[in-house]
Write a protein that holds these residues in place. Structure first.
Motif, short mmCIF file in Angstrom:
data_model
loop_
_atom_site.label_atom_id
_atom_site.label_comp_id
_atom_site.label_asym_id
_atom_site.label_seq_id
_atom_site.Cartn_x
_atom_site.Cartn_y
_atom_site.Cartn_z
N UNK A 34 5.01 5.53 14.85
CA UNK A 34 3.92 5.83 15.79
C UNK A 34 2.55 5.57 15.15
N UNK A 35 2.45 5.77 13.86
CA UNK A 35 1.19 5.53 13.16
C UNK A 35 0.81 4.06 13.10
N UNK A 36 1.80 3.18 13.21
CA UNK A 36 1.54 1.74 13.07
C UNK A 36 1.77 1.00 14.39
N UNK A 37 1.57 1.69 15.49
CA UNK A 37 1.66 1.01 16.79
C UNK A 37 0.70 -0.15 16.81
N UNK A 38 1.10 -1.23 17.48
CA UNK A 38 0.25 -2.41 17.54
C UNK A 38 0.55 -3.40 16.44
N UNK A 39 1.63 -3.17 15.70
CA UNK A 39 2.08 -4.06 14.64
C UNK A 39 3.53 -4.43 14.90
N UNK A 93 0.87 -1.18 0.00
CA UNK A 93 0.00 0.00 0.00
C UNK A 93 0.91 1.22 0.00
N UNK A 94 0.60 2.18 -0.85
CA UNK A 94 1.46 3.36 -0.96
C UNK A 94 0.65 4.57 -1.38
N UNK A 127 4.09 -0.90 3.70
CA UNK A 127 3.33 0.34 3.77
C UNK A 127 4.22 1.51 3.38
N UNK A 128 3.83 2.21 2.30
CA UNK A 128 4.67 3.27 1.76
C UNK A 128 4.02 4.64 1.83
N UNK A 129 4.88 5.65 1.93
CA UNK A 129 4.41 7.02 2.05
C UNK A 129 5.45 7.98 1.49
N UNK A 148 -4.46 5.28 6.35
CA UNK A 148 -4.50 3.84 6.15
C UNK A 148 -3.62 3.13 7.19
N UNK A 149 -2.44 3.66 7.43
CA UNK A 149 -1.52 3.03 8.37
C UNK A 149 -2.16 2.88 9.75
N UNK A 150 -2.96 3.85 10.14
CA UNK A 150 -3.62 3.79 11.45
C UNK A 150 -4.68 2.70 11.53
#
Length: 174
Positions: A97-102, A6-7, A48-50, A64-66
Motif C-alpha cells: 500500500x505504501x508503494x501504490x503507483x509502482x 534503499x533500506x 526497497x527494504x524495511x 521514503x517508499x511513499x
C-alpha cells in the motif's frame, strides 16, 4: 538500467539483506539508508527494504517508499514473525500500500533478530498484554528469528533480486 537499494535496519538484519541484494545487482547501482536516500527519479529499478514495526514498514522506510512513483520495484523486509505467517502477509500488504503507483516485480521477507530492548519490554511492561506478552511459543519464535537472516535467506534474496533486475531491464519476462 540503473538500480537503487534503499533500506532501514535497526538490528542489522535488513542491512545484511540489502548488502546481499546490492552485491547481486548489475552496475550501475547505488545503496543508501532510507534517511539518506536520493530522489528515486534517476533510477530504473528500486529494491526497497524495511524492518517490520507495528505491523508495517518502519517509519523511515515508509516515508521514503511513499515518495517512489512510477518505478519498477522489489520489496524486501525482515521481521520477528515467521515469514509465512498471517502477520507477515499483512505486513507485506501494508508495505504494498505504501508503494501504490509502482510496478511491484517481487517481494522477499525473512525473519531477523528482534531488538533485545523490545524483547525486554515484552517480558516486563507488556507481560499482561495478550497480544505481546512473552509466551513459550513467542519465545521459541524469537529464538528462531535470532538465527536469521541466515545463508539460505541471503541466497534466496540474491536469487530473487537478480531475477527482478533482469525483468526490470526487459531481459526476461515476468
Amino acid at each position: 538500467m540503473k538500480s537503487l537499494v534503499v533500506y532501514s535496519s535497526r538490528t542489522g538484519n535488513t542491512q545484511k539483506v540489502a548488502r546481499e541484494i546490492y552485491d547481486a545487482l548489475p552496475e550501475p547501482k547505488d545503496i543508501f539508508s532510507a534517511k539518506d536516500a536520493p530522489d528515486p527519479s534517476d533510477y530504473d529499478f528500486l529494491a526497497l527494504g524495511f524492518w517490520v514495526d507495528k505491523g508495517t514498514a518502519n517509519a523511515s522506510s515508509a516515508r521514503y517508499m511513499e515518495t517512489v512513483k512510477g518505478k519498477k520495484i522489489g520489496l524486501f523486509g525482515t521481521l520477528g514473525a515467521y515469514p509465512d505467517s498471517d502477520h507477515a502477509k499483512q505486513c507485506l500488504k501494508k508495505a504494498r500500500e505504501l508503494v501504490q503507483g509502482n510496478e511491484i516485480l517481487g517481494e522477499f521477507l525473512c525473519q531477523g533478530k528482534v531488538d533485545p530492548a523490545l524483547i525486554k519490554m515484552m517480558e516486563t511492561k507488556m507481560k499482561d498484554d495478550p497480544h505481546h506478552s512473552m509466551t513459550p511459543e513467542r519465545r521459541a519464535r524469537l529464538e528462531e528469528a535470532a538465527k536469521h537472516p541466515d545463508k539460505k535467506d541471503l541466497a534466496d534474496a540474491r536469487e530473487l533480486f537478480v531475477e527482478l533486475a533482469q525483468i526490470a531491464a526487459g531481459k526476461v519476462s515476468a
